[in-house]
Design a protein around this motif. Sequence first.
Motif, short mmCIF file in Angstrom:
data_model
loop_
_atom_site.label_atom_id
_atom_site.label_comp_id
_atom_site.label_asym_id
_atom_site.label_seq_id
_atom_site.Cartn_x
_atom_site.Cartn_y
_atom_site.Cartn_z
N PHE A 186 0.88 -1.04 -0.02
CA PHE A 186 -0.01 -0.06 -0.14
C PHE A 186 0.96 1.07 0.06
CE2 PHE A 186 -2.99 3.38 1.35
CZ PHE A 186 -4.20 2.87 0.96
N ARG A 187 2.05 1.33 0.79
CA ARG A 187 2.78 2.37 0.80
C ARG A 187 3.70 2.61 -0.31
NH1 ARG A 187 4.79 5.90 4.29
NH2 ARG A 187 3.90 4.96 6.14
N ASN A 188 3.86 1.35 -1.02
CA ASN A 188 4.75 1.67 -2.25
C ASN A 188 3.83 2.16 -3.33
OD1 ASN A 188 7.00 0.31 -1.01
ND2 ASN A 188 6.43 -1.67 -1.94
N ILE A 189 2.91 1.88 -3.42
CA ILE A 189 1.91 2.54 -4.36
C ILE A 189 1.33 3.83 -4.15
CG2 ILE A 189 -0.55 2.15 -5.68
CD1 ILE A 189 0.08 -0.89 -5.41
N THR A 190 0.87 4.33 -2.80
CA THR A 190 0.44 5.52 -2.80
C THR A 190 1.15 6.32 -1.80
OG1 THR A 190 -0.40 4.79 -0.36
CG2 THR A 190 -1.94 4.29 -2.23
#
Length: 254
Positions: A186-190
């Motif tokens: 999630f952090r990698n994408i957002t």
Amino acid sequence: MDVQIKHMIRRSTFDGWKIAPRYINEYEIVYIASGYGDITIEEKHIQVSAGDMIFFRPGVKHSLWITRKPYMVLYGVHFTCESDEIIDDIPEHVHLEDHHFADILFKRLNDEYLQNNYLRRWKLNIILQQIICEHLTRLHTNTEPISVMRIRKILEYIHEDPCREYTLNDMLERVGIKKSVFLQNFRNITGTTPLQYITNLRLELARDLLSETDLQISQISERCGFDDPFYFSRCFKKNFSVSPRKYREYKKCK
């Protein structure tokens, strides 16, 4: 990728509006937020509509004009980039079927562009990088890893109604992966956590309600999923550097 915004506009076009054939010395991204229009790049003609993103390179002849209603609303971002490695991969035209993300990012970019504080330039460049990254990512949706597709499924779920109550367990059940893997993906994408992502969406909605309605701040707080109006005010001020009340007063004076 080191980008620097030089100029930005948000323009609501009208009957007879046009930009005559021209050349520019920097890169430009034009995003069509709504309506219809026509664009040429060199001798190529493109009919554009909501969700279209057009990329102009330095020294390339192009023009824009209006031919029918509803007239287009567009964002134009002129910028420079020190490295061509990623920029070279950007196609001159792409249509985003699901352009909700782009709507949010360009609106946020324009809002920041109109601010005048010491973080302005830094925020602008970060948001533009997000836009370029999103643009390229959407081109390769069919070849995305399963982990990315799962996160996108959650993002679509959140965007359906960002003000409903969400729990991490509910998200994990929907994607069927471990908590640590989910949070990392999630952090990698957002670039942030699920909680902060949801909070940001709610604050964007609250900002619109402050500008466009006469609802009391406590009513807006509740409608946007904040149980405590004082906590809502703290979050709003932290995110936008101004309190909800001051923001509303500022908008009414404009």
